[in-house]
Design a protein around this motif. Structure first.
Motif, short mmCIF file in Angstrom:
data_model
loop_
_atom_site.label_atom_id
_atom_site.label_comp_id
_atom_site.label_asym_id
_atom_site.label_seq_id
_atom_site.Cartn_x
_atom_site.Cartn_y
_atom_site.Cartn_z
N VAL A 107 0.84 -1.21 0.00
CA VAL A 107 0.00 0.00 0.00
C VAL A 107 0.87 1.25 0.00
O VAL A 107 0.61 2.21 -0.74
N PHE A 108 1.91 1.26 0.84
CA PHE A 108 2.82 2.40 0.86
C PHE A 108 3.46 2.61 -0.51
O PHE A 108 3.56 3.75 -1.00
N SER A 109 3.89 1.52 -1.14
CA SER A 109 4.50 1.62 -2.46
C SER A 109 3.52 2.15 -3.49
O SER A 109 3.88 2.96 -4.35
N THR A 110 2.26 1.71 -3.41
CA THR A 110 1.25 2.19 -4.35
C THR A 110 1.05 3.68 -4.21
O THR A 110 0.98 4.41 -5.21
N VAL A 111 0.95 4.16 -2.98
CA VAL A 111 0.75 5.59 -2.76
C VAL A 111 1.96 6.39 -3.26
O VAL A 111 1.80 7.42 -3.93
N MET A 112 3.17 5.91 -2.98
CA MET A 112 4.36 6.63 -3.41
C MET A 112 4.51 6.61 -4.92
O MET A 112 4.83 7.65 -5.54
N ILE A 113 4.28 5.45 -5.54
CA ILE A 113 4.41 5.37 -7.00
C ILE A 113 3.37 6.23 -7.68
O ILE A 113 3.66 6.94 -8.65
N ALA A 114 2.13 6.19 -7.18
CA ALA A 114 1.06 6.96 -7.81
C ALA A 114 1.24 8.45 -7.62
O ALA A 114 1.14 9.23 -8.58
N SER A 115 1.52 8.89 -6.37
CA SER A 115 1.54 10.32 -6.07
C SER A 115 2.84 11.01 -6.46
O SER A 115 2.86 12.24 -6.62
N THR A 116 3.93 10.25 -6.62
CA THR A 116 5.19 10.87 -7.03
C THR A 116 5.66 10.38 -8.39
O THR A 116 6.04 11.19 -9.24
N GLY A 117 5.62 9.05 -8.62
CA GLY A 117 6.09 8.53 -9.89
C GLY A 117 5.16 8.82 -11.04
O GLY A 117 5.53 9.46 -12.05
N VAL A 118 3.89 8.38 -10.93
CA VAL A 118 2.93 8.57 -12.02
C VAL A 118 2.58 10.04 -12.19
O VAL A 118 2.58 10.57 -13.31
N VAL A 119 2.27 10.70 -11.08
CA VAL A 119 1.97 12.14 -11.17
C VAL A 119 3.18 12.90 -11.70
O VAL A 119 3.04 13.83 -12.51
N GLY A 120 4.38 12.51 -11.26
CA GLY A 120 5.58 13.18 -11.75
C GLY A 120 5.75 13.03 -13.26
O GLY A 120 6.08 14.00 -13.96
N MET A 121 5.52 11.80 -13.78
CA MET A 121 5.62 11.61 -15.23
C MET A 121 4.56 12.41 -15.97
O MET A 121 4.84 13.01 -17.02
N CYS A 122 3.34 12.43 -15.45
CA CYS A 122 2.27 13.18 -16.10
C CYS A 122 2.60 14.67 -16.18
O CYS A 122 2.48 15.29 -17.25
N LEU A 123 3.01 15.23 -15.06
CA LEU A 123 3.30 16.67 -15.03
C LEU A 123 4.54 17.02 -15.84
O LEU A 123 4.57 18.05 -16.53
N THR A 124 5.57 16.17 -15.77
CA THR A 124 6.81 16.47 -16.48
C THR A 124 6.64 16.35 -17.99
O THR A 124 6.95 17.28 -18.75
N LEU A 125 6.14 15.19 -18.45
CA LEU A 125 6.00 14.97 -19.89
C LEU A 125 4.92 15.86 -20.49
O LEU A 125 5.10 16.43 -21.57
N ASN A 342 -2.32 25.27 -7.38
CA ASN A 342 -2.44 26.18 -8.53
C ASN A 342 -3.31 25.55 -9.60
O ASN A 342 -3.50 24.34 -9.64
N GLU A 343 -3.84 26.37 -10.47
CA GLU A 343 -4.70 25.88 -11.54
C GLU A 343 -3.91 25.43 -12.76
O GLU A 343 -4.48 24.84 -13.68
N ARG A 344 -2.61 25.72 -12.79
CA ARG A 344 -1.78 25.31 -13.93
C ARG A 344 -0.48 24.70 -13.41
O ARG A 344 0.03 25.10 -12.37
N THR A 345 0.03 23.76 -14.15
CA THR A 345 1.28 23.10 -13.79
C THR A 345 2.26 23.17 -14.96
O THR A 345 1.86 23.35 -16.12
N THR A 346 3.55 23.00 -14.65
CA THR A 346 4.60 22.98 -15.66
C THR A 346 5.46 21.74 -15.44
O THR A 346 5.26 20.99 -14.48
N PHE A 347 6.44 21.55 -16.33
CA PHE A 347 7.32 20.39 -16.20
C PHE A 347 8.14 20.45 -14.91
O PHE A 347 8.51 19.43 -14.35
N LEU A 348 8.42 21.67 -14.41
CA LEU A 348 9.18 21.81 -13.17
C LEU A 348 8.41 21.22 -11.99
O LEU A 348 9.00 20.60 -11.10
#
Length: 367
Positions: A107-125, A342-348
């Motif tokens: 469960v901890f891994s799922t939360v970390m992967i989803a909230s940092t890994g997947v969200v990070g890829m979405c926002l960055t790419l 914020n209402e907008r996000t960037t790759f940063l």
């Protein structure tokens, strides 16, 4: 790949995964039987079939999601993936000796992967391709509020209760927190699908031209989705248990953390791909719905399910995180709060999430 070949694979792989899983069970070549070389061969073949089937199941899930629309389409994949994770964790809890921390690590891994890994890829790419992307703050704030409440109650609070040993709940506490988790998640789903549906859907019409086009009817896609998920569940149990046995046999440190991360990575793969595709197609809110929905569903449904299994079988369940993991979890939730304010996000914005994700991965192997 031609349309005919793709259609043939979409039909064949779910059936192949289910057939492989049934054949392994029927032949007695399970993870506990047969020679080591045979188990390795069966595990490798199961891994290959399962990996391909995951992508095929994703296509069917997206075909169904495309027909039913948002936010219902997001829930299709979320519930399917949660069912997979629950099945794997419960089966591995009952595999061999008692493993009280497996559910916590998964469960901890799922939360970390989803909230940092997947969200990070979405926002960055997505941010790199489209410079700035809009989000619906009401929806993302709702996801985050539910996620914070569920994670603190189930993964941090057990460390500070006094009725039992640190990191554990008593039977009454476990039952109480499980019921609250289900009620909170059910309330969230009701708000997402009925009461406040507009808070979770982008106002602009979605451009579906770049999405995977459905090749079968919705009934065929739904049937193949179910067949594929059953096959993945049975094969994932085979693969995950083999890995767990190998880690224990070679006395690998942090075996629970590695197996938990592996389970989370396997079951989140379809959702991660779907979320990144949506972000690249400038549908960031849909991508965030998928990623954050996975984390919320994992805690809201998986914890009560494994709690029930623990109470029924009498096997111990340790949910409280160690101090380092608790700090990392709080950091991830805090970063989400800042990013979604914020209402907008960037790759940063995405790079910040990615840094936390890489830290989580590094600390699995170098705690």
């Amino acid at each position: 790949m031609t349309g005919f070949a793709r259609s043939a694979i979409s039909y064949a792989m779910p059936l192949a995964a289910l057939a492989m899983a049934v054949a392994v069970r029927a032949s007695g070549l399970s993870v506990d039987e047969g020679s080591q070389s045979v188990r390795i061969l069966v595990g490798a073949l199961s891994s290959a079939i399962m990996f391909i089937t995951i992508f095929v199941v994703l296509d069917h899930a997206e075909a169904v999601a495309l027909r039913v629309g948002e936010p219902y389409g997001t829930l299709v994949l979320t519930f399917a993936v949660t069912a997979i994770e629950v099945s794997i964790i419960v089966s591995m809890m009952l595999h061999g000796e008692n493993n009280p921390t497996l559910a916590r690590e998964s469960v901890f891994s799922t939360v970390m992967i989803a909230s940092t890994g997947v969200v990070g890829m979405c926002l960055t790419l997505g941010g790199w391709r489209h410079r700035k992307q809009a989000i619906v703050r009401q929806g993302t704030s709702a996801y985050l509020a539910v996620l914070v409440a569920l994670t603190v109650m189930t993964l941090i609070l057990p460390t500070y209760t006094r009725t039992t040993d640190p990191g554990t709940f008593s039977a009454a506490q476990l039952g109480f927190v499980s019921v609250l988790s289900v009620l909170l998640y059910a309330s969230f789903v009701f708000a997402q699908t009925f009461r406040h549906r507009d808070d979770f859907v982008e106002g602009e019409a979605l451009d579906v031209s770049m999405r995977t086009a459905p090749h079968e009817s919705i009934s065929a896609s739904a049937l193949l989705l179910v067949i594929g998920l059953i096959g993945i569940v049975m094969l994932a149990e085979q693969v995950a248990a083999s890995v767990e046995d190998a880690l224990v046999a070679y006395q690998v440190a942090q075996a629970d953390s590695i197996v938990g991360a592996m389970i989370a990575g396997l079951v989140l793969m379809p959702e991660a791909i779907s979320a990144v595709r949506a972000s690249l197609n400038n549908e960031l809110q849909r991508g965030l719905n998928v990623a954050m929905g996975s984390a919320c569903a994992t805690i809201g449904l998986t914890i009560p399910a494994v709690a029930a299994a623990s109470l029924l079988t009498g096997r111990g369940l340790t949910l409280g995180l160690p101090e380092a993991d608790a700090v990392l979890l709080v950091l991830a939730l805090f970063i989400c709060g800042v990013s979604f304010s914020n209402e907008r996000t960037t790759f940063l914005t995405g790079m910040v999430h990615a840094v936390v994700f890489f830290t989580y991965v590094f600390l699995i192997f170098v705690p």
